[in-house]
Motif scaffolding. Structure first.
Motif, PDB file in Angstrom:
ATOM      1  N   LEU A 150      47.397  43.925  41.500  1.00  0.00           N
ATOM      2  CA  LEU A 150      47.323  42.859  42.501  1.00  0.00           C
ATOM      3  C   LEU A 150      48.652  42.724  43.259  1.00  0.00           C
ATOM      4  CD1 LEU A 150      45.123  40.900  43.467  1.00  0.00           C
ATOM      5  CD2 LEU A 150      46.181  39.152  42.064  1.00  0.00           C
ATOM      6  N   GLU A 181      38.551  37.432  45.122  1.00  0.00           N
ATOM      7  CA  GLU A 181      37.105  37.620  44.995  1.00  0.00           C
ATOM      8  C   GLU A 181      36.722  39.068  44.823  1.00  0.00           C
ATOM      9  OE1 GLU A 181      35.685  35.689  48.533  1.00  0.00           O
ATOM     10  OE2 GLU A 181      36.505  33.764  47.825  1.00  0.00           O
ATOM     11  N   ARG A 182      37.578  39.948  45.261  1.00  0.00           N
ATOM     12  CA  ARG A 182      37.252  41.382  45.206  1.00  0.00           C
ATOM     13  C   ARG A 182      38.528  42.181  45.391  1.00  0.00           C
ATOM     14  NH1 ARG A 182      37.777  41.284  50.754  1.00  0.00           N
ATOM     15  NH2 ARG A 182      37.246  39.159  51.277  1.00  0.00           N
ATOM     16  N   GLU A 241      47.386  52.464  40.496  1.00  0.00           N
ATOM     17  CA  GLU A 241      46.187  52.526  41.340  1.00  0.00           C
ATOM     18  C   GLU A 241      46.006  53.947  41.863  1.00  0.00           C
ATOM     19  OE1 GLU A 241      44.273  49.493  42.146  1.00  0.00           O
ATOM     20  OE2 GLU A 241      45.467  48.964  40.391  1.00  0.00           O
ATOM     21  N   GLN A 283      39.296  39.164  37.211  1.00  0.00           N
ATOM     22  CA  GLN A 283      38.744  40.354  36.555  1.00  0.00           C
ATOM     23  C   GLN A 283      39.800  41.165  35.805  1.00  0.00           C
ATOM     24  OE1 GLN A 283      35.540  40.780  36.608  1.00  0.00           O
ATOM     25  NE2 GLN A 283      35.219  39.103  38.042  1.00  0.00           N
ATOM     26  N   SER A 284      41.065  40.839  35.996  1.00  0.00           N
ATOM     27  CA  SER A 284      42.095  41.711  35.426  1.00  0.00           C
ATOM     28  C   SER A 284      42.113  41.618  33.903  1.00  0.00           C
ATOM     29  CB  SER A 284      43.466  41.341  35.980  1.00  0.00           C
ATOM     30  OG  SER A 284      43.802  40.035  35.589  1.00  0.00           O
ATOM     31  N   ASN A 301      43.725  37.163  39.626  1.00  0.00           N
ATOM     32  CA  ASN A 301      42.596  38.096  39.634  1.00  0.00           C
ATOM     33  C   ASN A 301      41.765  37.806  38.381  1.00  0.00           C
ATOM     34  OD1 ASN A 301      40.868  40.257  39.311  1.00  0.00           O
ATOM     35  ND2 ASN A 301      42.473  41.834  39.334  1.00  0.00           N
ATOM     36  N   GLU A 319      48.734  45.276  45.952  1.00  0.00           N
ATOM     37  CA  GLU A 319      47.982  44.820  47.135  1.00  0.00           C
ATOM     38  C   GLU A 319      48.832  43.879  47.978  1.00  0.00           C
ATOM     39  OE1 GLU A 319      44.233  43.002  46.818  1.00  0.00           O
ATOM     40  OE2 GLU A 319      43.405  44.447  45.402  1.00  0.00           O
TER      41      GLU A 319
HETATM   42  P1  ADP Z   1      44.737  45.379  35.312  1.00  0.00           P
HETATM   43  O1  ADP Z   1      46.106  45.434  34.774  1.00  0.00           O
HETATM   44  O2  ADP Z   1      43.824  44.763  34.332  1.00  0.00           O
HETATM   45  O3  ADP Z   1      44.314  46.707  35.813  1.00  0.00           O
HETATM   46  P2  ADP Z   1      45.169  44.672  38.076  1.00  0.00           P
HETATM   47  O4  ADP Z   1      45.895  43.519  38.632  1.00  0.00           O
HETATM   48  O5  ADP Z   1      45.889  45.974  38.119  1.00  0.00           O
HETATM   49  O6  ADP Z   1      44.758  44.367  36.565  1.00  0.00           O
HETATM   50  O7  ADP Z   1      43.791  44.736  38.821  1.00  0.00           O
HETATM   51  C1  ADP Z   1      42.898  45.786  38.683  1.00  0.00           C
HETATM   52  C2  ADP Z   1      42.200  46.039  40.000  1.00  0.00           C
HETATM   53  O8  ADP Z   1      41.393  44.943  40.379  1.00  0.00           O
HETATM   54  C3  ADP Z   1      43.157  46.243  41.155  1.00  0.00           C
HETATM   55  O9  ADP Z   1      42.766  47.391  41.847  1.00  0.00           O
HETATM   56  C4  ADP Z   1      42.968  45.011  42.006  1.00  0.00           C
HETATM   57  O10 ADP Z   1      43.205  45.309  43.343  1.00  0.00           O
HETATM   58  C5  ADP Z   1      41.521  44.703  41.777  1.00  0.00           C
HETATM   59  N1  ADP Z   1      41.101  43.314  42.023  1.00  0.00           N
HETATM   60  C6  ADP Z   1      41.821  42.251  42.428  1.00  0.00           C
HETATM   61  N2  ADP Z   1      41.063  41.134  42.464  1.00  0.00           N
HETATM   62  C7  ADP Z   1      39.824  41.501  42.078  1.00  0.00           C
HETATM   63  C8  ADP Z   1      38.586  40.806  41.901  1.00  0.00           C
HETATM   64  N3  ADP Z   1      38.482  39.496  42.130  1.00  0.00           N
HETATM   65  N4  ADP Z   1      37.533  41.505  41.468  1.00  0.00           N
HETATM   66  C9  ADP Z   1      37.624  42.813  41.198  1.00  0.00           C
HETATM   67  N5  ADP Z   1      38.755  43.537  41.352  1.00  0.00           N
HETATM   68  C10 ADP Z   1      39.846  42.893  41.785  1.00  0.00           C
END
Ligand code: ADP
Ligand code: MG
Length: 559
Positions: free
Chosen positions: A222, A194-195, A538, A163-164, A161, A225
């Motif tokens: 993730l 991607e999202r 989440e 964005q994480s 991911n 999910e």
């Molecule tokens: P963190 O520990 O930083 O919160 P996570 O793995 O828990 O990282 O991800 C945070 C959120 O981002 C989750 O809800 C996940 O489902 C969602 N996510 C996964 N891939 C992406 C993406 N490519 N862009 C945006 N959000 C995403």
């Protein structure tokens, strides 16, 4: 040579019978340096034959720390030599600190005893094979128990991911993980999400026969999910047996911190945690991991591998999203902000205590069956009755209401899967839960308080990288570790609890407001109309819910 070898055996404490291979090679980085290399059942011992500064003459590396070994030739056709490289990640003392962490050590040798390049390569491959085989044999026995491991060669899908956390997961993959997996001979495909929900959708459709493992490099979100995607498949029973792996790349890396903790190593954070988890992943040892099914009032049932939170912890988790750029420290910042506006959460909490032994467990299940049968005759078929908060009504459409069990119950028009109906949905049936609308089974315990500061159900040890919430938890203990904090606790005492939690010492603080108990199932009915409930960090639908642990439902690469 024999004399040198027996001298070496004396030095390393290994008997001659344990020496399986012996050779004399030059070091790849400097052809002038010659060394003897001895492979025993347990170690690789390298002794410099060329004079070297005192103390650096001999290196002993445990095969338990070896992730891989390979033989190769260089492009230069004129060079008949073959090369041997072995990769180790031993625990080493950190610079300027008392802690230890895994640090990479590469040992590579040039084998050029013969003029024939093929003969040199055969010799190098014999070594590589022997080192790999022994390192696998060393790791697979834990206290005499043979552990199962990933198939080799192994094909992994690595989901990242981007964005994480601080948005660095891809960089961390490039800097550490790609190399480690190559060293371990793991064939892997990188998949960048991607999202939100992209991974979940992919898991519903994926041809799982192509993969020996699914690895998540992100925070816990993730993996949540991925697990739910797998359990939404019609072939869920097989799909959820696919080995899963976790690499910390997010801000909430609780499962990664948990498997590091279970490995017995001392606490580390950020990139050292990544290397530790990368090492465990390369070793490929499989453990079973409990999952918890969670029923919400109108959403479909979902599965959780880590935590269920309501009140203070859930609020901090979600409110701290905006501090994501500070990484794992976001929870500390969030905790301090929430402490300033500490509040009370009203609701009813009940649970089924974890049985002390197997017979008790049987009793609990029989008791529930009897209870179900009694109810079946007096019950209208499959209505979802939801117990609304005291100061609100359900936000769905209602057409009937009745009073029972000292609380207002409202029947909803459309039917939502109850326990019996949920059997046709993917995922294992729940055996301890009655539908949410029905009174609790008689063997459940109802918590006397209705005013809380937090409710936290944990099934792994860590709530965040530096929060050891359930020190006793293990991957598959078949237990929900339930904590709640009663209202009335002072800000200072709550802060003390969270500070103590960094070392898992909160239970030893003798805080009168903190209650800890082990349960198999629980039900929570918040009274306030709005609020936050989190599952694995989440946000989920807010309202009444119940949960039940499913022993060892999934498999995790955890060492
Ligand atoms: P963190 O520990 O930083 O919160 P996570 O793995 O828990 O990282 O991800 C945070 C959120 O981002 C989750 O809800 C996940 O489902 C969602 N996510 C996964 N891939 C992406 C993406 N490519 N862009 C945006 N959000 C995403
Ligand atoms: Mg998260």
């Amino acid at each position: 040579m024999d004399q040198r070898r027996s001298e070496l055996d004396r030095n390393t404490g290994t008997g001659t019978s344990l020496v399986t291979l012996y050779g004399e090679f030059t070091v790849t980085s400097n052809r002038k340096v010659r060394c003897s290399v001895t492979l025993t059942e347990r170690d690789l011992v390298i002794q410099r034959l060329t004079s070297a500064p005192v103390g650096r003459n001999k290196v002993l590396l445990s095969l338990k720390d070896c992730v891989g070994c390979r033989a190769y030739r260089q492009d230069d056709n004129a060079d008949p030599a073959a090369y041997l490289a072995a990769y180790f990640y031993p625990l080493k003392r950190r610079w300027m600190s008392s802690g230890v962490s895994r640090q990479r050590v590469e040992q590579s040798f040039r084998l050029a005893a013969l003029q024939d390049p093929r003969a040199n390569m055969e010799e190098a491959e014999k070594w590589a094979h022997a080192i790999r085989e022994r390192s696998t044999r060393q790791q697979n026995r834990r206290d005499g128990v043979l552990m199962s491991e990933l198939a080799r060669p192994c094909r992994m899908m690595v989901l990242v991911n981007p964005q994480s956390g601080k948005g660095q997961a891809l960089t961390l993959y490039n800097n550490h993980i790609q190399r480690m997996l190559n060293e371990a001979g793991v064939i892997h495909t990188l998949v960048i999400t991607e999202r939100q929900n992209h991974a979940r959708e992919m898991m519903r459709e994926a041809d799982l026969s192509q993969w020996d493992a699914l690895v998540i490099m992100s925070g816990d979100g993730l993996l949540y999910e991925v697990i739910n995607g797998l359990l939404e498949r019609s072939d869920w029973e097989e799909a959820i047996r696919t080995p899963l792996g976790i690499l910390p790349g997010g801000s909430g890396n609780a499962l990664a911190a948990s498997i590091h903790y279970y490995s017995g190593a001392s606490p580390v954070s950020s990139e050292e945690l990544l290397v530790s988890c990368g090492f465990l992943l390369c070793k490929g040892l499989l453990s079973r991991m409990d999952l918890v099914s969670i029923h919400l009032s109108s959403s479909p049932r979902l599965f959780s591998f880590l935590s269920l939170a309501w009140g203070f912890v859930a609020d901090v988790d979600i409110e701290s999203e905006k501090y994501r750029h500070v990484g794992a420290a976001r929870f500390t910042v969030g905790t301090l902000v929430r402490l300033a506006s500490l509040r009370v959460y009203k609701g009813r909490l009940a649970y089924l205590p974890a049985a002390k032994n197997h017979n008790d467990e049987e009793d609990l299940r029989n008791n529930l069956t009897a209870h179900c049968n009694n109810h079946a005759s007096s019950m209208t078929p499959a209505p979802l009755l939801c117990r609304p908060s005291r100061d609100s009504s359900c936000h769905n459409t209602f057409h009937n209401s009745c009073h029972s069990n000292n609380s207002l119950k409202v029947r909803r028009m459309e039917t939502t899967p109850s326990r019996s109906a949920s059997k046709s949905l993917p995922g294992p049936p729940d055996s301890l839960l009655l539908p949410l609308d029905q009174p609790l089974p008689t063997n459940w315990v109802v918590v006397p308080e209705e005013d809380f500061v937090l409710m936290l159900a944990m099934y792994q040890s860590h709530l965040a990288e530096d929060l050891l919430a359930a020190p006793e938890a293990t991957l598959d203990d078949d237990v929900i570790h339930l904590f709640y904090v009663r209202a009335g606790i002072s800000r200072a005492a709550l802060l003390r609890l969270f500070l103590a939690m960094e070392k898992g010492a909160h239970l030893a603080t003798n805080c009168q407001h903190l209650v800890y108990t082990k349960v198999r199932a629980l039900r929570l009915e918040p009274y306030s109309p709005k609020g936050i409930i989190t599952v694995d960090g989440e946000v989920v639908e807010y309202g009444p819910l119940q949960a039940e642990v499913h022993s060892g439902l999934s498999r995790l690469i955890a060492g």
